[in-house]
Structure formats: structure tokens, C-alpha cells
Write a protein that holds these residues in place. Sequence first.
Motif, PDB file in Angstrom:
ATOM      1  N   GLY A   1       0.798  -1.214   0.000  1.00 19.65           N
ATOM      2  CA  GLY A   1       0.000   0.000   0.000  1.00 19.65           C
ATOM      3  C   GLY A   1       0.833   1.267   0.000  1.00 19.65           C
ATOM      4  O   GLY A   1       1.987   1.275   0.420  1.00 19.65           O
ATOM      5  N   VAL A   2       0.234   2.324  -0.495  1.00 20.11           N
ATOM      6  CA  VAL A   2       0.901   3.621  -0.580  1.00 20.11           C
ATOM      7  C   VAL A   2      -0.084   4.700  -0.141  1.00 20.11           C
ATOM      8  O   VAL A   2      -1.263   4.446   0.065  1.00 20.11           O
ATOM      9  N   GLY A   3       0.452   5.915   0.013  1.00 15.95           N
ATOM     10  CA  GLY A   3      -0.403   7.036   0.406  1.00 15.95           C
ATOM     11  C   GLY A   3      -0.760   7.038   1.870  1.00 15.95           C
ATOM     12  O   GLY A   3      -1.763   7.634   2.272  1.00 15.95           O
ATOM     13  N   LEU A   4       0.078   6.396   2.684  1.00 13.11           N
ATOM     14  CA  LEU A   4      -0.213   6.283   4.108  1.00 13.11           C
ATOM     15  C   LEU A   4       0.688   7.195   4.936  1.00 13.11           C
ATOM     16  O   LEU A   4       0.972   6.918   6.096  1.00 13.11           O
ATOM     17  N   GLY A   5       1.137   8.282   4.327  1.00 15.72           N
ATOM     18  CA  GLY A   5       1.969   9.235   5.046  1.00 15.72           C
ATOM     19  C   GLY A   5       3.270   8.620   5.503  1.00 15.72           C
ATOM     20  O   GLY A   5       3.917   7.863   4.777  1.00 15.72           O
ATOM     21  N   ALA A   6       3.648   8.920   6.738  1.00 15.74           N
ATOM     22  CA  ALA A   6       4.917   8.427   7.276  1.00 15.74           C
ATOM     23  C   ALA A   6       4.899   6.931   7.533  1.00 15.74           C
ATOM     24  O   ALA A   6       5.946   6.344   7.824  1.00 15.74           O
ATOM     25  N   PHE A   7       3.733   6.290   7.422  1.00 10.16           N
ATOM     26  CA  PHE A   7       3.669   4.828   7.552  1.00 10.16           C
ATOM     27  C   PHE A   7       4.207   4.141   6.297  1.00 10.16           C
ATOM     28  O   PHE A   7       4.494   2.958   6.309  1.00 10.16           O
TER      29      PHE A   7
END
Length: 607
Positions: free
Chosen positions: A363-369
Motif C-alpha cells: 500500500g501507498v499514500g499512508l503518510g509516514a507509515f
Amino acid sequence: MKKVITLALSLIPMVSDAALPPDVSWQTNNHEPLFASPDAKFGGTFRTSIDSFPQTFRTVGPDGNGRFRTWLLDGQPQLLQRHPDSLAWIPDIATHWAFGNDNKTIYMKLNPAAKWSDGVPLKATDFSYMLKFYRSKDIFDPWYNIFYTEMFDQINALDAHTIEIVFGKEMDKEDLLYFSHRLKPRPEHFYKPNQDANQDGVDDNFVRLYNFKPEPTLGAYHVGDIKKGKSITMEHAGKEWWGYSNRYYQHRYNPEKIRIRVIRDQDIAFKHFEKGDLDAFALGRPELWYDKTNSAPFQKGYIHKFWGYNQTEIGAGSFWLNTAKPQLGDRNVRKGIALALDIDGLNQNVFRGDFSRKPQGLGVGLGAFTNESLKPLPYDPQAAISSFTQAGFDRVGADGIRVNARGQRLSFAVTYSNQVMTPQLAYLKEQAKAAGLELTLNLVDGSSAFKYVLEKKHEISYHSMGSAPRPQYWEYFHSENANKPQNNNFTNYSTPQLDELIMKYRSVFSTKDKESLSREIQQVVHDANVIVPGVMAPYTREGYWRWIKYPDQPMQKKMEQLMTISGLYDLGLYWIDADVKKETQKAMKKGQAFEPVTIMDNQYKPR
């Protein structure tokens, strides 16, 4: 972003002082921008379709994680919401929230107007029953059993409209909000556990009794008329729905009914859409957007096109490699498969370059995660051959497919759920031959495909999962879920290192530490080559008949789709204009045309 308003306890006399700490301070937030249109009109029936009838109306237990779950549970109200643009916390079922002093406790004040769709008022005890429900062995869902036992210590009803949530570990305030805001209660009155059942409050025969018995909801829509195998109608609670007492829900969820037909073939479904039997249709596939929209209904302006960008989270998945199957336990084989899949060529030649490559499989777009340093392996047949050779597939058979010393062919079946994916996989199949890899196509119909994958029968599964703003790893990669059916460890991959990282991720106090561990977990999974990342689209493309209307600013940052075409994930901002519908139908009978319309909303397009 507007500041959250803090209110003194004395201003909110609904809660007994004896049940709460004396210094509790309630917070709410009713000052974020509204995103629905006051011009919206209530009424009408919105018509859409699904490709298979659900395996069950349960949302837990065997087959409970199917596609129709988005209609039954995932799109329904929860304790709090994130504003879809500012991302600030805003009220949902709860109107206010407050923190205890132990870093483990959060209090929620429930909207006293909240009612289940069968007319029974929501009770605070429905949340404490929820905890009992998810911990029960009778639901036959180990993920829920373990998560709700480990994550929560207790959920207490302090009075009719106030709950206390006590977690099993200390967390910072942001985590307390995050892990409580998505809680959805269960209607205790609906399940009426029989007196001979175990003391867990759930009927011993829960799975069988409630297989096709949808429970009441708190949302605007609930399951109404069911024609098994043919259609399901979601019915609105009406203009007096309790949710409209929340300013963020006003002017939303406007159709009085949503009729969902079962149409197994997407090309046939598109023809129904062109005839006016469906009100909207997803046009994500390039051949739909570019080619099939040249037909008369589009050119005469009866059907409009919409392309709107978003910045939603992208979930895990694309190609899941089941390490429990022969040969796929070898990392060299998995790496070779990743190198033999021409994803960039797929994007250019099949998707016409409209998509972009996922950088990694979690997954992507999870900020600093999100681990931004990760990159997918490129298509490289020679490098793939090198990896396959290291795995023992060091010779080529007469058909061009590599074999090992035991005569085993380098051949794997790819399981997928929809005929529209066949051209995509056919392209990859041909390109993989250059590396001596054979991919066979295993089309399993609709919801049956997900059941097949949940039971770990697949070798390679081609599917993606949704994502919350924070990734969850235990369900995908902890050893507790490996080599067991009915959970999301689709790769059956786990290691002691991953187990340790995942448990740390679940237990750390600060969000910053959790973000660091998330990036580390993603690196480990990336290096294992158990998920081959495919393509992603940071937008929605939809077609709709001109009587469907929506706000002047259609898209929000975290808005997945504009209209209800694949579940209740959308924000319900659209409405049906009955006058325009009559006008359109009259014009069609007379052969009159309107100007063709294509709307582009680029507000959230990546710069």
C-alpha cells in the motif's frame, strides 16, 4: 485546519459525574467545511450492479469478508470520522470524546437520536455487546477473536449514551482516537441469544442462523428487498434518519433506494448502462473510457463522463504468491516471477499509460507509515532467468518453459475474479514466456474467487485490498494466520522477525515509533518478494446519466468514488433530478440531443 473545540464537563450534564473522572474534558468539532450541496434532492431509485450474489449477509465468520461487506458494514457509520478533505476528527455516532489520564482510556458520548434501521434506539450497551460478540468462538472468526481480545480490555456503558473504551495497552491520544473511531456497534436486540447458548451472548448456531439474515444498520441504508441470485435493494431510512442531526450528514445519501442487480459479465452490464437500465458505471478500464463511450448515448449527451482525482490510500496487493504451494516457498522463484511480470508494459499497452506502478505491495499514500524508498523490480527476463536458475530451473523444455532436474515445469496458475481482467493477464502471460515462465489463467466467478483465496487454494492471486489510513500487518503476515483458512494471510508467509516487528508495531506507545516500524515491516515484506505490485490509479472515472447531479466541487481528498457503483464507500453526495430524467427520456423519444459532457476534476491531481 480548524482547532477542535474543548468543552468543560459542566456544559454537558448528560453524564453522571460518578461514572467519569472529575476532570474529564469533552471535545467535539462541528466547524470543518461542509462538502455536500444544499441543492441536493431526496428521492428516486439509483440503479447499479454487482457481478455475483453474496455468499452471505454476515460480515464476520466464514465468507464474511466478501465484496458485499462494503454495503453491509464498511460504509456504515462508526464512532468518529475523518473529514474527507481536512482530515480532522469529526462526529459520527459519537458527538463528543474525551481522554482518561491513564493513556489507555477514551470516552465517547453517543448521539441520543441514533436508531437502528428497525426503529430500535442505539444503546451504549450495543458497544459492550459488540466486544462480547467479536470475542465469541461461535462467530468462527479467529481474527476478530484475537484482535478484540488483545486490543481491548473492556468497553463499558456508563449510561444510556456514554461509553468508556479501555485498551489493553497504553497509546498516545492520536492512537486512542484512531483505534476507537472505527468501532461499529452490534445490535444486541437483533441477535437475541438463546438461553441455552454459551454465556458469550452469541447463539451457538450463529453462522447458520444468520447466513442470509442481514442485521439492522445505523446508516442511511439497510438491506430491503432480496431476490436471491438476482438483486438486492438497499432502502433509505427516510428523511427523518437520525444521521441528519449531524451537520456533516446533511444533504447526503439522497436516493430513496439503491437497487443492485446481479450481472455477471461486465460487458453485458455496460450494455444495460447504455440502455438506461443502470444510472452510473465505472469507466476505469481504458477501452471503456476511450472507445466504448463513442456510442450514441454519450455523443448525444444523454450520458456524461467524469474523471476526478483523489489522494486516497492504496491498499495492499496485486499479485499474492502463496508460499505454501510447491516451488513458491523459494525466494529465488518468487523474485524471478516479479522480474518476469511486465507491469510497465501492461500499463502502456493495455491500460494506455493512464495508471502508474505501485512502488511496493503493502500500500501507498499512508503518510509516514509508507516506506517511500521502496521500488518495484522492473521487467527483466534475463535477470528472471538467473533467479530461476538459482532455484534449480536450469533447463528449458521443448515448449520453452523452464524445468528443474526432477522435470517439474515452471508453471503457476493465476486466480482472478472477473473476465475483464483476462486481457491484462493474457498480456503478462505472453511476456512471461521470455523468461521461461508459464502462467495459466484461473478465472473463478465473483465472490467465489475471494472464498477460494481465503481458503488458500490459489498459487498466485490477482487482487487488491482496501486500506485504512494506517496499515494493519498482523492479519497479512503474522504466523498466527499462516497456513490457516479464512484470513487475509494470502501469501502464507511469516518469519520470527516479522512476528516480532508486527507485535512491536501493535504495542508501541507513540505514533512516531509505529510509523518507523511500519516502514521496517514494509522493507522486510518487499525483500521477500511475496507480493508483486501492479498498477494503481489515483482517480475515479465514471459514466452517469445526465439526471444524476452532484456538488459544484465533486471530489474530496479522501473520496474514492463519486457515485455508488461498488459499495457504500462513496460520500453519498449525488442525487437524482426527476425533472431532468423526464426531460432526457422525452428527448430520447424525439431523437433530440444535448451537448456531450466530460467533466475533469483536477483539484487533487498529483503535481
